[in-house]
Scaffold this motif. Structure first.
Motif, mmCIF file in Angstrom:
data_model
loop_
_atom_site.group_PDB
_atom_site.id
_atom_site.type_symbol
_atom_site.label_atom_id
_atom_site.label_comp_id
_atom_site.label_asym_id
_atom_site.label_seq_id
_atom_site.Cartn_x
_atom_site.Cartn_y
_atom_site.Cartn_z
ATOM 1 N N PHE A 446 52.027 46.000 28.807
ATOM 2 C CA PHE A 446 51.438 44.732 29.233
ATOM 3 C C PHE A 446 51.014 44.817 30.698
ATOM 4 C CE2 PHE A 446 51.489 40.283 30.521
ATOM 5 C CZ PHE A 446 50.804 39.696 29.481
ATOM 6 N N ILE A 450 47.332 44.311 31.952
ATOM 7 C CA ILE A 450 46.991 43.281 32.937
ATOM 8 C C ILE A 450 46.241 43.917 34.099
ATOM 9 C CG2 ILE A 450 48.091 41.995 34.830
ATOM 10 C CD1 ILE A 450 47.892 40.242 32.561
ATOM 11 N N VAL A 453 42.785 44.769 33.028
ATOM 12 C CA VAL A 453 41.970 43.572 32.844
ATOM 13 C C VAL A 453 41.569 42.990 34.193
ATOM 14 C CG1 VAL A 453 42.229 41.166 32.175
ATOM 15 C CG2 VAL A 453 42.741 42.929 30.548
ATOM 16 N N SER A 454 42.460 43.154 35.182
ATOM 17 C CA SER A 454 42.207 42.461 36.444
ATOM 18 C C SER A 454 41.192 43.184 37.323
ATOM 19 C CB SER A 454 43.504 42.271 37.209
ATOM 20 O OG SER A 454 43.957 43.509 37.683
ATOM 21 N N THR A 467 36.913 42.554 26.571
ATOM 22 C CA THR A 467 37.474 41.362 27.165
ATOM 23 C C THR A 467 37.089 41.328 28.623
ATOM 24 O OG1 THR A 467 39.484 40.183 27.736
ATOM 25 C CG2 THR A 467 39.719 42.555 27.410
ATOM 26 N N PRO A 468 36.342 40.378 29.103
ATOM 27 C CA PRO A 468 35.852 39.208 28.380
ATOM 28 C C PRO A 468 34.894 39.604 27.258
ATOM 29 C CG PRO A 468 34.789 39.370 30.518
ATOM 30 C CD PRO A 468 35.879 40.383 30.499
ATOM 31 N N MET B 9 37.573 32.536 25.595
ATOM 32 C CA MET B 9 38.881 32.784 26.207
ATOM 33 C C MET B 9 39.790 31.578 26.005
ATOM 34 S SD MET B 9 37.886 34.378 29.827
ATOM 35 C CE MET B 9 36.980 35.878 30.010
ATOM 36 N N GLU B 137 42.022 33.634 35.078
ATOM 37 C CA GLU B 137 40.953 34.337 34.372
ATOM 38 C C GLU B 137 41.470 35.631 33.756
ATOM 39 O OE1 GLU B 137 37.701 35.554 36.715
ATOM 40 O OE2 GLU B 137 36.413 35.794 34.966
ATOM 41 N N VAL B 138 42.315 36.308 34.530
ATOM 42 C CA VAL B 138 42.853 37.570 34.027
ATOM 43 C C VAL B 138 43.735 37.319 32.802
ATOM 44 C CG1 VAL B 138 44.475 39.387 34.582
ATOM 45 C CG2 VAL B 138 42.661 38.832 36.170
ATOM 46 N N ILE B 139 44.517 36.260 32.873
ATOM 47 C CA ILE B 139 45.374 35.973 31.715
ATOM 48 C C ILE B 139 44.516 35.578 30.523
ATOM 49 C CG2 ILE B 139 47.215 34.497 30.862
ATOM 50 C CD1 ILE B 139 48.193 34.352 33.682
ATOM 51 N N ARG B 141 41.624 36.677 29.870
ATOM 52 C CA ARG B 141 41.091 37.911 29.265
ATOM 53 C C ARG B 141 42.170 38.639 28.507
ATOM 54 N NH1 ARG B 141 38.465 40.635 34.196
ATOM 55 N NH2 ARG B 141 37.463 38.808 35.062
ATOM 56 N N MET B 142 43.372 38.596 29.063
ATOM 57 C CA MET B 142 44.506 39.219 28.374
ATOM 58 C C MET B 142 44.723 38.545 27.024
ATOM 59 S SD MET B 142 46.444 41.666 29.182
ATOM 60 C CE MET B 142 47.478 42.381 27.941
ATOM 61 N N LEU B 144 42.574 37.517 25.060
ATOM 62 C CA LEU B 144 41.689 38.107 24.052
ATOM 63 C C LEU B 144 42.331 39.352 23.449
ATOM 64 C CD1 LEU B 144 38.184 37.796 25.679
ATOM 65 C CD2 LEU B 144 38.955 36.752 23.583
ATOM 66 N N ILE B 145 42.951 40.155 24.324
ATOM 67 C CA ILE B 145 43.674 41.318 23.797
ATOM 68 C C ILE B 145 44.811 40.833 22.910
ATOM 69 C CG2 ILE B 145 45.005 43.361 24.442
ATOM 70 C CD1 ILE B 145 43.437 43.556 26.959
ATOM 71 N N THR B 280 51.798 37.197 26.861
ATOM 72 C CA THR B 280 50.708 36.346 27.331
ATOM 73 C C THR B 280 51.157 34.888 27.360
ATOM 74 O OG1 THR B 280 49.259 37.872 26.173
ATOM 75 C CG2 THR B 280 48.266 35.883 27.018
#
Lengths: 574, 366, 406
Positions: A446, A450, A453-454, A467-468, B9, B137-139, B141-142, B144-145, B280
């Motif tokens: 995770f 994260i 993703v960031s 993602t997005p 999202m 925003e990052v969460i 996107r997370m 989506l995973i 998440t």
């Protein structure tokens, strides 16, 4: 130092001997600087001296320049005669005598010295306050070869070389468009490395180009020897193990990236060209995906995705299963693993770490050794580690398989810097799952997710379009859609409208007696009346097509407009 | 906050926020009440959740740029606004109890029974806190995973369980009449209340304002599709009696899934996917708690509050999960009544008061 | 930000070091149990105690050469047993015997002695479903023999007896003589309000020849399937024979094929064998005058696989006759089992209650309290249609033509 700078900033003197002395004092202790003295064939017989650095110049070009200066046809010499008394002797030589394609007039010593060091030849003439720089760049360079790191089965076999002009030429040969721009700048106070920023106007987002240039201009460094110097100084998330700048040796890959609206950064003296922005998935996609049948392309792409997952997780999952959750292993397999581990004195985590490190050692040794020895290293490694260690009861055979599997998988990731980063991030995963079991695995995974993703690469989310989630860009992620289906550019391009207007290919309609040429001509003038025999379906298809063509023309018009505006701007600037 | 998240999202956030507990812990609670009519209760709860979420969208639409805190502050003055902040912060702290129950018991009871309890809570809070540092925003996107992993998890389960599915166990429908399933749906509605509260905070950040209602509904429907599979399979494969026997019913379901005779169990892989989803959820709960608290103190950024909020919520979570009995008692009684009353209270009060104080919105807008 | 990242990394590192390896045990530190035997024994004071026998695999010997050198003691399994008043007690004593941690998760089979099963197996079910390590798909069986003997004797083709028992369940679809009773089913049936549990029955039979001295006849024992153990709640109340189990399987499992043997019309000693390739049962519950009624509709299609009689496939008359023979025999078998289950044991292991509940839920509410009594009174109508579709490869009977001219 200040002395040198002072001298460099001097203007040229009328007396050639002073000039020669200054240059000699600046370039003393240099064996490779050549000085050649000659006399002009005019009445005064002005003395001239030519300086160049041997090895980085093309001697033929120098000789041709000398020939121009020493022998000359009557017409030319007349011109020189008449103008020789004037102060701008150098100018008249440039305009009347020289055949060199890019001879420049230098006003200061600095220009001249820089020219010498860049591989041109600098000529000073008595009674002239200006010098001449003949372009003479040349010398030995590697020819275009197949790229070492990224090979394809089907596809172009040329790769970038160390010479930046060759590299930009390889790309320009692929995109013969007026909008392809190759902007130059120079970085490195000592190395004065040429950097080219390339993009296609109209496709690329202007803000992206601005951002790239801004980041490049911020760089202050004495030397740039490889594109990674630049990569590390312009990338987002500088501490991240994930690389956010794509590097490639393949001109076709750069061309493809440019067509998608990306920016390429060429660096002199390295065959690796940088492409920004880069998504995570770009590192897992190879050129082959696009050159083979789309089904094959999709399949091998999936193989690579699986390879990625294996190389990232398999060692962790093995450790997890054998030291925490043995109940999850199918019984028959559990017995086999247990029997292999019966005599192993180490814990699984330790064994895994040791084997991973041994594997990395072998890989590194094989890479660093000269090629023939490298093979010997790999033979010794596989024999000793694979066979003897297992028989000695130090490593379990299963672990050897796991490590080998991980290695092979990481090799099948096409971009080697990405495969290095995957190798790196699997260690925290391995340690976490070896100490905390499933909890550690989930937590660490995770955290990594994260992190991935960031991060962003030049404003683009790193994991996009997954993602997005970008529905329009899915055509090139999990499945490589057929070319006639990928009608739009990716969303990162400024012009992501129609890229192509192809219909699904199909054999000509048998019921329709028209010949192929007829059909084509019909399509050409889309407003022409459809023949009475053509059925309604055909008509509707044609209507659609004409619409699309119209749309395309509108787009083109817009583009042209933009272009004109830009030209206006550049003119204004000038 | 200039950050915007897309509607997709937002839907993913909804799905992740409700999924983890609903598939197992909740189904166990419902099964103890209504036996094989679990899925009916699930449907009832989802329908009521749809109504509630539409109500939420209506409320936020009145002042589309302000979340519930700002809106209540504008409408009712700073003190009532702060009260609502406090209530919502308390709500999310309370919600951490069931979330922790789901996370800790899944992993501890079934995989690492010997590991110390604090470790699970600690890692959950650590990972969650790290994640929300990067912002919503990052969460998102997370998330989506997370949805992707939920899909895989559901797929894996269907693969392994369909073979043993017996539709007879689902029959007869409405075994205990209609009122009982409706009452039992409170357990699932309590799960949904977390989503409703999240929407009150997050909805203003969602990109496409016109589609708010539709996105919310689609999110709820997708969550429902992902969730309802579980009670149906749990009844059909395990029988409702077995389901009701377990605290974490979905794990029992996952344990009994098998691919042929060779792979007689693979719940570990399912839990690995499940873990992404629930982490998440943990992150979002921490985020909502931090935002609520930052609004209470009038801070512009929630980040300085991450550590204190993590400590408070983690501490509460630890207190809840320290014994099964205790956890079950809180989960089935106090959490359900508290969460439902807070959600219905906040949503209802703000909604009704909004009709009387329409002028305030206009003045705010102007 | 970066400082925080460093802190996080350090924090994680410290945490891993401090808490490292919580609950960690390497796979080679485990004694993997492949089968469990449970017996009822009397101790010196005449009290009843449980004897737990564990069949533990020695991986190195069970797997032979897998690359690493292994301690060749030759025996693939190591069986240990312990007795105590409770299962837990006995298991704890087993732990004292073993140099490795006893690991129950891989147990293929649980064998319960019938004497113990008669006293109730609730604690066994509870133990095996409560523990997260244990798998839900362990085979649960009863045996009239000593369970300890059964789990510790080397039987079958596999080196590990547990594996050979699993093989029996896995691969013998056509002739299987015991239901597939896994822990998960037993658990559900025990908890259910409608159905009663049943488990497979195993027996040790002496039928293996010694390769060195075949003239001495069968001397080694082998495990075989031997019918079904029928439970009322958690207590064993009776058994069904292998033959009866065949009919039971029609109700409780989705079996696809079976064998039916019919004597010939001309000569009673000659038989015709049919392989039933498709069997389908439909239970239609009904309610009449206070008693439940069930109509069993069985559809089966068979193919002739072996015959001594002169049956040609073009002879419609004969085929019809055979079909009715099959139907009759089938009906007799089913009725026999029904009688035994209904009258003798009085327990519903046929999931009849379930189907009754599905169809008539309102009536079920009245009857569920003492369903077993109602089940005893229930009437069953059996309705069978058999169809013979093919004679495998042949159409003409296998008859010698030497005397055809007579």
């Amino acid at each position: 130092m200040s002395n040198v700078e002072q001298k460099m900033n001097q203007n040229l003197s009328r007396n050639i001997d002073t000039n020669v002395k200054v240059i000699q004092s600046l370039l003393k202790q240099n064996d490779d600087v050549v000085e050649r003295t000659f006399y002009l064939p005019n009445q005064q017989g002005n003395k001239g001296t030519l300086f160049y650095v041997e090895g980085i110049v093309d001697t033929d070009k120098i000789e041709r320049a000398l020939k121009d200066l020493m022998y000359t046809s009557s017409a030319n010499s007349n011109a020189v005669q008449t103008t020789s008394t004037e102060s701008n002797l150098a100018m008249s030589i440039q305009t009347h005598m020289s055949h060199n394609s890019s001879v420049k007039v230098a006003n200061t010593l600095q220009e001249g010295i820089n020219g010498i060091l860049l591989g041109d030849c600098f000529c000073i003439i008595d009674q002239s306050e200006q010098g001449l720089i003949f372009s003479g760049k040349g010398g030995e360079k590697r020819s275009v070869e197949e790229p070492m790191a990224e090979q394809v089965v089907r596809g172009p076999r040329d790769g970038f070389t160390e010479d930046i002009r060759t590299n930009t030429a390889l790309v320009r040969r692929r995109i013969r468009d007026v909008h392809l721009k190759v902007e130059g700048l120079e970085l490195g106070t000592k190395t004065k490395t040429t950097i080219n920023v390339s993009y296609i106007n109209g496709i690329v987002k202007e803000s992206l180009v601005e951002e790239v240039k801004q980041r490049l201009n911020k760089i202050e460094i004495d030397g740039i020897l490889e594109s990674n110097y630049i990569e590390e100084m312009i990338r987002d998330a500088p501490y991240s193990p994930f690389s956010t700048v794509l590097n490639t040796e393949r001109p076709d890959k750069v061309a493809a990236a440019l067509l998608e609206g990306r920016v390429a950064i060429f660096v002199d003296n390295t065959p690796f060209v940088l492409v920004v922005p880069a998504h995570f998935w770009d590192f897992l996609q190879a050129s082959d995906d696009y050159y083979l049948n789309f089904l094959t392309g999709t399949f091998i792409r999936w193989v690579r995705y699986i390879a990625f997952i294996i190389s990232l997780t398999i060692p962790s999952i093995y450790v997890l299963l054998t030291s925490f959750h043995q109940e999850m292993i199918p019984t028959a397999l559990a017995l086999t693993i247990a029997s292999g581990r019966e005599v192993i004195p180490f814990p699984v985590l330790f064994e895994a770490l040791v084997m991973e490190i041994i594997f990395e050692l072998m890989r590194e040794a094989g890479l660093r050794m000269p090629k023939p020895i490298g093979q010997a290293v790999s033979i010794v490694g596989s024999l000793i580690i694979g066979q003897a260690a297992v028989q000695a009861g130090i490593v379990s055979p299963f672990m050897v398989i796991i490590v080998a599997l991980t290695g092979i998988s990481s090799f099948s990731i096409p971009n080697f810097s990405a495969s290095y980063s995957i190798r790196l991030i699997r260690f925290p995963l391995l340690i976490a799952s070896g100490t905390l079991g499933l909890l550690g695995f989930i937590g660490m995974f995770f955290l990594l997710a994260i992190h991935a993703v960031s991060i962003r690469s030049f404003g683009e989310s790193y994991l996009a379009p997954a993602t997005p989630f970008k529905p329009k860009d899915q055509k090139d992620l999990l499945i490589r859609f057929p070319w006639w289906h990928m009608k739009n550019r990716p969303e990162l391009a400024a012009d992501n409208g129609i890229r192509e207007a192809n219909e699904k290919p199909a054999p000509p309609d048998k019921g329709n007696s028209e010949t192929a040429s007829n059909k084509i001509s019909d399509e050409m003038n889309s407003d022409a009346n459809t023949t009475s025999t053509a059925n309604k379906k055909d008509a509707s298809v044609q209507r659609k097509k004409s619409k699309r063509i119209k749309r395309k023309t509108v787009k083109l018009k817009d583009l042209m407009k933009d272009k004109n505006d830009e030209d206006q701007k550049s003119q204004d600037n000038e | 906050m200039k950050i915007k998240i897309t509607n997709g999202m937002y839907m993913a956030l909804i799905i992740n926020m409700v999924y983890a507990k609903s598939i197992g812990v909740t189904q166990g609670s419902i099964a103890r009440d209504v036996g094989s009519d679990m899925w009916i209760s699930t449907i009832i709860a989802t329908v009521s959740a749809m109504l509630l979420i539409l109500l939420t969208v209506m409320i936020i639409r009145r002042m589309p740029k302000a979340d519930i805190f700002d809106q209540s502050k504008a409408m009712l003055g700073p003190w009532v606004g702060k009260l609502i902040c406090l209530v919502i912060f308390i709500f999310f702290t309370l919600s951490f109890g069931p979330i922790m129950v789901t996370f800790v018991f899944h992993l501890k009871d079934f995989f690492l029974p010997e590991a110390p309890l604090f470790l699970f809570v600690f890692i959950a809070v650590l990972v969650g806190g790290f994640a929300i540092y990067f912002g919503i925003e990052v969460i998102a996107r997370m998330a989506l995973i997370g949805v992707f992993s939920i899909l895989l998890l559901n797929g894996l389960l269907i693969l392994g369980a369909l073979e043993d599915f017996d539709v007879r166990e689902l029959l007869p429908v409405f075994e205990f009449g209609i009122t009982k399933p409706v009452i039992a749906s409170r357990h699932h509605l309590a799960d949904w209340s977390i989503v409703i509260m999240m929407c009150l905070i997050i909805l203003p950040l969602v990109d496409n304002q016109k589609e708010w209602g539709r996105s919310s509904l689609v999110g709820v429907i997708f969550s429902f599709i992902f969730i309802v599979m579980w009670p149906i399979l749990e009844t059909g494969v395990l029988t409702s009696q077995v389901t009701s026997q377990y605290l974490i019913a979905c794990m029992q379901m996952a344990r009994s899934a098998h691919l042929g005779f060779f792979l007689h169990r693979y719940e570990m892989f399912m839990i690995a996917f499940f873990g992404i989803s629930i982490l998440t959820q943990i992150a979002i709960a921490l985020l909502c708690g931090s935002v609520a608290l930052s609004k209470l103190f009038g801070l512009k950024d929630f980040r300085p509050l991450i550590i204190p909020v993590s400590l408070i919520m983690g501490g509460y979570g630890y207190w809840v999960v320290q014994s099964h009995n205790h956890a079950m008692d809180i989960l089935e009684n106090s959490w359900v009544s508290l969460s439902l009353s807070i959600t219905l209270g906040v949503v209802g009060v703000v909604w009704i008061l909004g009709f009387f104080l329409k002028k305030k919105f206009k003045s705010e807008k102007g | 930000m970066i400082r925080k990242l460093y802190k996080l990394v350090i924090l994680m590192a410290i945490m891993f070091i401090l808490t490292s390896c919580v609950g960690k045990r390497e796979i080679d530190d485990l004694a993997m149990v492949m089968g469990v035997g449970l017996d009822l024994v009397e101790n010196k004071n005449g009290e009843e105690e449980v004897k737990v026998t564990a069949q533990i695999a020695r991986p190195a010997d069970a797997r032979g050469q897998t690359g690493a050198p292994s301690g060749q003691t030759g025996e693939p399994i190591w069986s240990i047993s312990a007795t105590d008043k409770s299962i837990f007690g006995a298991i704890r004593k087993l732990e004292n015997l073993s140099s490795r941690r006893i690991f129950w998760a891989h147990s293929y089979v649980i064998v319960i002695n019938e004497d113990l099963a008669k006293n109730g197996i609730k604690d066994i079910i509870d133990f095996f479903i409560r523990n997260p390590e244990l798998r839900m798909r362990t085979w649960v069986t009863v045996t009239p023999d000593d369970a300890s003997e059964l789990v510790s004797s080397l039987t079958g083709l596999e080196v590990i007896p547990g594996q050979s028992i699993e093989g029996l369940f896995k691969y013998s679809d056509i002739t299987r003589a015991a239901p597939r009773s896994q822990m998960i089913d037993l658990h559900a049936a025990y908890l259910s309000d409608a159905t009663q549990p049943y488990v497979a029955r195993l027996k040790l039979e002496t039928n293996e020849l010694s390769n060195q001295t075949p003239e001495q006849g069968e001397m080694y024992k082998n495990v075989t399937h031997a019918g079904t153990g029928v439970f009322k709640d958690d207590k064993l109340v009776g058994t069904l024979s292998a033959k009866e189990t065949r009919s039971l399987l029609l109700f409780v499992e989705n079996i696809k094929s079976g064998v039916s043997i019919i004597p010939c019309a001309e000569n009673e000693e000659d038989v015709t064998t049919f392989e039933l390739v498709h069997e389908e049962l439909k239970v239609i519950p009904d309610y009449k005058e206070g008693t439940p009624e069930f109509t069993l509709k069985v559809k089966t299609t068979g193919k002739l696989v072996e015959t001594d009689c002169a049956i040609g496939f073009d002879d419609d008359q004969k085929i019809k006759e055979l079909e009715s023979n099959i139907e009759e025999k089938f009906k007799k078998d089913i009725n026999k089992v029904l009688d035994k289950i209904q009258q003798e044991y009085g327990v519903d292991i046929l999931e009849a209650g379930n189907s009754f509940n599905n169809k008539l839920p309102s009536k079920w509410k009245e009857m569920r309290v003492n369903w077993d009594d109602h089940f005893q009174d229930a009437t069953f109508h059996v309705d069978i249609t058999a169809e013979i579709k093919s004679g495998a490869l042949l159409i003409e009977p296998t008859e010698s033509n030497k005397r055809a001219d007579e």
